[in-house]
Motif scaffolding. Structure first.
Motif, PDB file in Angstrom:
ATOM      1  N   UNK A   1     -18.206 -12.301   7.895  1.00 43.95           N
ATOM      2  CA  UNK A   1     -18.998 -11.102   8.230  1.00 43.95           C
ATOM      3  C   UNK A   1     -18.963 -10.097   7.089  1.00 43.95           C
TER       4      UNK A   1
ATOM      5  N   UNK B   1     -12.231  -8.328  12.449  1.00 50.67           N
ATOM      6  CA  UNK B   1     -13.222  -9.407  12.307  1.00 50.67           C
ATOM      7  C   UNK B   1     -12.604 -10.653  11.682  1.00 50.67           C
ATOM      8  N   UNK B   2     -11.348 -10.583  11.329  1.00 49.35           N
ATOM      9  CA  UNK B   2     -10.656 -11.753  10.765  1.00 49.35           C
ATOM     10  C   UNK B   2      -9.869 -12.444  11.880  1.00 49.35           C
TER      11      UNK B   2
ATOM     12  N   UNK C   1       0.840  -1.212   0.000  1.00 49.62           N
ATOM     13  CA  UNK C   1       0.000   0.000   0.000  1.00 49.62           C
ATOM     14  C   UNK C   1       0.874   1.261   0.000  1.00 49.62           C
TER      15      UNK C   1
ATOM     16  N   UNK D   1     -11.543   4.703   8.149  1.00 48.42           N
ATOM     17  CA  UNK D   1     -12.054   4.094   6.914  1.00 48.42           C
ATOM     18  C   UNK D   1     -12.816   2.800   7.184  1.00 48.42           C
ATOM     19  N   UNK D   2     -12.709   2.290   8.413  1.00 53.48           N
ATOM     20  CA  UNK D   2     -13.362   1.016   8.730  1.00 53.48           C
ATOM     21  C   UNK D   2     -12.434  -0.170   8.495  1.00 53.48           C
ATOM     22  N   UNK D   3     -11.212   0.097   8.015  1.00 49.86           N
ATOM     23  CA  UNK D   3     -10.281  -0.995   7.731  1.00 49.86           C
ATOM     24  C   UNK D   3      -9.895  -1.750   9.008  1.00 49.86           C
TER      25      UNK D   3
ATOM     26  N   UNK E   1     -12.413  -4.250   9.579  1.00 47.52           N
ATOM     27  CA  UNK E   1     -12.207  -5.339   8.616  1.00 47.52           C
ATOM     28  C   UNK E   1     -11.169  -6.332   9.160  1.00 47.52           C
TER      29      UNK E   1
ATOM     30  N   UNK F   1      -7.136  -8.792  -3.531  1.00 47.40           N
ATOM     31  CA  UNK F   1      -7.857  -8.700  -2.263  1.00 47.40           C
ATOM     32  C   UNK F   1      -8.275 -10.095  -1.787  1.00 47.40           C
TER      33      UNK F   1
ATOM     34  N   UNK G   1     -15.793  -2.331   3.098  1.00 47.88           N
ATOM     35  CA  UNK G   1     -14.506  -1.672   3.327  1.00 47.88           C
ATOM     36  C   UNK G   1     -13.435  -2.506   2.629  1.00 47.88           C
ATOM     37  N   UNK G   2     -12.768  -1.896   1.663  1.00 51.40           N
ATOM     38  CA  UNK G   2     -11.815  -2.644   0.847  1.00 51.40           C
ATOM     39  C   UNK G   2     -10.586  -1.782   0.564  1.00 51.40           C
ATOM     40  N   UNK G   3      -9.486  -2.437   0.216  1.00 50.84           N
ATOM     41  CA  UNK G   3      -8.293  -1.686  -0.196  1.00 50.84           C
ATOM     42  C   UNK G   3      -8.482  -1.230  -1.642  1.00 50.84           C
TER      43      UNK G   3
END
Lengths: 255, 237
Positions: free
Chosen positions: B79, A108-109, A14, A100-102, A105, B95, B85-87
């Protein structure tokens, strides 16, 4: 461990896509380049920019040694302007994920908080040290070209110890990001805290031993060819990094 | 089996949140999670998937507690949040590779799963394009693929039909039925009550942070429609 590698790789990819490797490296290269050039050619620069009225440069001034020039580049440039820009580049490392909510994300993993935080630490430390090392090597090359030779092994040892200070700064930015939501406030607080740790090490020997900033003296000693490997400073710095991560993990768990 | 016992999560300085949520779902259940905006659905869902910690209670899936063993618990959960929400800098395929790597799914299995899911969701060559170029619906579909890849025992979907085109909506409904028939538990929040009536065998209604209905769909529909029941509960609001 697999998740740690996966997340660290994602951070690096990134950062590459956002050209962070390029602009941060360019910044440190410019910093590394300017100090030896300005030190060597100050009189020529002043003459040519026409700002020399009333300023006299002693023609018999002592020529600084390469160690002194390297020291002023690192202490004066990298650890002041460089540190500020570096911390500004780190201010979004958790805040951006949260906004961003990342972060949701990832949480939850099947990823532990420790893997998440350590991957942030490792990823941003690698990016920072990549840029700083290239800037420092450019500075080293110019310095030995303009001011004479300097031991490369001492320079490498300096970089290794300095990288511990950078690791601490990144961990501090991570910790502060778990308290504060605004990226600007994260940057300001991290800069203030880093300066605090740099300053308190000079107060007395005990504070020097207990401050993670003590590692900076140890690093600078390598440039001055003082071979004093004070393991206590290294241990203190590592202990602070570990403390920062544990505290950050606790904060995220409570959130 | 999903077992939620006395789950309580209140926000600091507020009475809002969820109070004493108790819910048991068994393999094959499709449960609709219904409530007004701000009733506590998303708070409950975020606690179940591990985003929020909670003040009291516990959540177990097949005997694994999210408190004691969060990673093992999350390994069994898929979930989908209400907003994907993604890169943005990644391609859809990268991804999915990332997700596969996090769940430690080998490449052969990823490719096998992708062949099936990509065809069903009409993804085509877009999977190799940057996510930032995707529409909301495509992002939603990508998230759906990513949460189904590791064959989760518990599938949790927050407002899953929002932004999906009719084909993707049909796919998702069929996939929910198929996964439930294969032994997964599906829990999803929705405002589309007519679809829930047809799709679900269980229903939980939540109001002001408390469970007001926790029943089978057959029992509930024997008294009134889901819509009538919802209106009667929320009439005074």
């Amino acid at each position: 461990m697999t998740n740690f590698y996966t997340l660290t790789r994602t951070e690096l990819v990134e950062a590459a896509k956002e050209f962070k490797f390029i602009w941060l490296t360019l910044f440190f290269v410019i910093l590394g380049l300017t100090q030896p050039l300005i030190t060597k050619y100050m009189d020529v620069i002043l003459e040519n920019v026409g700002g020399a009225d009333g300023i006299t440069i002693d023609p018999n001034r002592p020529v600084p040694s390469s160690a002194e020039v390297l020291l002023s580049t690192i202490s004066g440039q990298f650890n002041q302007i460089g540190l500020i820009i570096l911390i500004i580049s780190l201010m979004g490392l958790i805040a951006a994920d949260r906004n961003s909510g990342m972060q949701d994300f990832i949480l939850t993993r099947p990823v532990s908080l420790r893997s998440y935080l350590v991957s942030k630490l490792a990823g941003h430390w690698i990016i920072s040290m990549f840029s700083i090392s290239i800037g420092a090597v450019v500075s080293y090359v110019y310095t030995i070209f303009l001011f004479g030779s300097f031991s490369f092994s001492n320079f490498v040892l300096f970089l290794l110890l300095y990288s511990l200070w950078i690791l601490f700064v990144v961990s501090l930015a991570i910790l502060i990001s778990t308290f504060v939501k605004s990226p600007i406030l994260i940057a300001v607080t991290t800069i203030a805290a880093s300066i605090f740790f740099i300053l308190i090490k000079g107060f007395n020997h005990l504070l020097f031993q207990l401050s993670p900033g003590g590692i900076l003296n140890l690093a600078e000693n390598q440039l001055l060819s003082v071979h004093d490997l004070n393991y206590f400073s290294i241990a203190t710095c590592l202990a602070f990094i570990s403390l920062n991560l544990s505290w950050a993990s606790r904060n995220l768990k409570k959130a | 089996m999903l077992s939620i016992n006395n789950l309580t999560k209140l926000y600091k300085g507020s009475e809002k949140g969820i109070k004493n949520l108790t819910l048991d779902l068994v393999k094959g259940d499709i449960c609709a999670f219904i409530g007004m905006n701000g009733a506590g659905k998303t708070t409950s869902i975020k606690s179940i998937v591990g985003i929020h910690g909670f003040d009291q209670g516990d959540i177990e899936l097949d005997g694994v507690s999210i408190k004691k063993n969060p990673q093992e618990f999350k390994q069994m959960v898929g979930y989908s949040p209400d907003t994907p929400v993604l890169y943005g800098n990644m391609t859809g395929y990268s991804y999915l590779e990332l997700i596969g790597s996090i769940y430690q799914i080998d490449n052969a299995t990823i490719n096998e799963q992708l062949n099936t899911l990509l065809k069903k969701l009409n993804f085509g060559s877009a999977i190799h394009e940057l996510i930032s170029t995707y529409s909301h619906g495509m992002k939603q579909r990508l998230v759906l693929i990513s949460i189904l890849m590791h064959n989760p025992k518990l599938i949790i979907l927050d407002e899953p039909f929002v932004g999906l085109d009719p084909n993707a909506t049909y796919f998702l409904q069929e996939e929910m039925k198929k996964r439930a028939a294969e032994g997964s538990i599906v829990l999803y929040s929705t405002h589309v009550l007519e679809v829930a009536e047809k799709l679900c065998n269980k229903v939980v209604m939540i109001h002001n942070g408390e469970v007001v209905v926790n029943d089978t769909m057959i029992n509930l529909l024997s008294e009134s429609s889901l819509s009538e029941k919802f209106r009667s509960i929320t009439a005074h609001e």
